[in-house]
Design an enzyme around this catalytic site. Structure first.
Site, PDB file in Angstrom:
ATOM      1  N   HIS A 139       0.849  -1.188   0.000  1.00 16.20           N
ATOM      2  CA  HIS A 139       0.000   0.000   0.000  1.00 16.20           C
ATOM      3  C   HIS A 139       0.889   1.243   0.000  1.00 16.20           C
ATOM      4  O   HIS A 139       1.893   1.313   0.706  1.00 16.20           O
ATOM      5  CB  HIS A 139      -0.918   0.008   1.222  1.00 16.20           C
ATOM      6  CG  HIS A 139      -2.018   1.017   1.148  1.00 16.20           C
ATOM      7  ND1 HIS A 139      -1.808   2.356   1.415  1.00 16.20           N
ATOM      8  CD2 HIS A 139      -3.335   0.906   0.830  1.00 16.20           C
ATOM      9  CE1 HIS A 139      -2.947   3.013   1.280  1.00 16.20           C
ATOM     10  NE2 HIS A 139      -3.888   2.151   0.921  1.00 16.20           N
TER      11      HIS A 139
ATOM     12  N   GLU B 296       0.599   4.161   1.266  1.00 13.64           N
ATOM     13  CA  GLU B 296       0.794   4.830   2.552  1.00 13.64           C
ATOM     14  C   GLU B 296       1.852   4.110   3.382  1.00 13.64           C
ATOM     15  O   GLU B 296       2.715   4.742   4.003  1.00 13.64           O
ATOM     16  CB  GLU B 296      -0.524   4.893   3.337  1.00 13.64           C
ATOM     17  CG  GLU B 296      -0.381   5.620   4.652  1.00 13.64           C
ATOM     18  CD  GLU B 296      -1.622   5.576   5.524  1.00 13.64           C
ATOM     19  OE1 GLU B 296      -1.469   5.614   6.756  1.00 13.64           O
ATOM     20  OE2 GLU B 296      -2.743   5.493   4.964  1.00 13.64           O
TER      21      GLU B 296
END
EC number: 1.17.7.4
Length: 325
Positions: free
Chosen positions: A129, A131
């Site tokens: 991901h 993030e």
């Protein structure tokens, strides 16, 4: 079953959070100020409709900074970026605008501070991901990713005097994260907690609203894209809270007739990167199917807003009264 018994429970809050609203507006204002093309690293937010709409207006989405012409305008997505990405953009003389959600930036700041203070960081999040990649990039040598409960068992044995702290991706399931954290504390009794919740207010609020409606629903439909972590979590939360079936859709056209067999009450919510127009289209489709009795279930009211990047803010007007004085 007659249409008279058909009902919709509409979860609130739902849809855009303050961080997503800021990120999308950052790109829109950049288009207005600088003209097309404006480049964005990765998807500005994880929503198919938003990305395609911005592409039609002249936004070019890229995977890495080396795909952007030197000197062009580049927006960093809401998910945040690592220091290495910022350095790469600087080397290409790119004019950058940071649309990182301030709550993601908060986690980055925590990672830097704990790394500086000699901690190893146990980062709860999903492998791959954006993030997570950005946060881990703040201190890659001492950051250890835990993706799921089983990930705890794959962590190393740290020396007893090693300082440890856990941080998390902002869009996780609150309940699942706490199960992982409890297991981490069991294995590492000296593990410290972050100074404040890393899972963002919007993620928690949307999950709480879905928990409220799910036990009363025969079916819960969540509007959101498959690559949206917080949207996928809403489906999981609905099932865990007691609804027999829950599905994730980008558009109302994706719902299937078979889902509605014997269904009297439908729950509706949307992920934090979903514009309300997509929920409206779903509600119209449900109305065509006879679900016209709508109850909005509100668990909290959100009032948080975030300022745009400095380069895109409107200049303050002089106060005439002050000027005359």
């Amino acid at each position: 079953m007659t249409d008279q018994g058909k009902k919709v429970l509409l979860a609130s809050p739902r849809g855009y959070c303050a961080g997503v609203d800021r990120a999308v507006e950052t790109v829109e204002k950049a288009l207005e100020k600088y003209g097309a093309p404006v480049y964005v690293r990765k998807e500005i937010v994880h929503n198919k409709y938003v990305v395609e709409t911005l592409q039609e207006r002249g936004v070019v989405f890229v995977d890495e900074t080396d795909e952007v012409p030197e000197g062009a305008h580049l927006v960093f997505s809401a998910h945040g970026v690592s220091p290495a990405v910022r350095e790469s953009a600087a080397q290409r003389n790119l004019l950058t605008l940071d649309a990182s959600c301030p709550l993601v930036t908060k986690v980055h700041n925590e990672a830097r501070r704990f790394a500086r203070d000699g901690y190893h960081i146990l980062l709860v999040g999903h492998q791959g991901h954006e993030e997570v990649e950005g946060t881990a990039g703040e201190a890659p040598e001492i950051t250890h990713l835990i993706d799921g409960v089983d990930g705890v068992d794959r962590l190393p044995d740290f020396p007893e005097d090693q300082k440890l702290v856990w941080l998390s991706q902002t869009t996780l399931s609150v309940d699942e994260t706490m199960v992982i954290v409890d297991k981490l504390h069991e294995r590492y009794p000296n593990l410290e907690n972050p100074p404040s919740d890393d899972i963002c207010y919007a993620t928690q609020n949307r999950q709480a609203a879905v928990k409220e409606i799910a036990p009363r629903c025969d079916l819960v439909i969540v509007v959101g894209s498959k690559n949206s972590s917080n949207s996928r979590r809403l489906v999981e939360v609905a099932l865990e809270a007691g609804t027999p079936a829950s599905y994730l859709v980008d558009y109302a056209s994706q719902i299937e007739d078979a889902w509605f067999e014997g269904v009297e009450t439908v729950g509706v919510s949307s992920g934090a990167s979903v514009p309300e127009i997509l929920v409206k289209e779903l509600m119209e489709e449900l109305a065509r199917r006879g679900y016209t009795d709508v109850e909005e279930v509100t668990t909290t009211v959100e009032t948080i807003t975030f300022a745009l990047p400095r380069d895109l803010r409107l200049p303050r007007r002089n106060n005439p009264a002050v000027a005359q004085g």
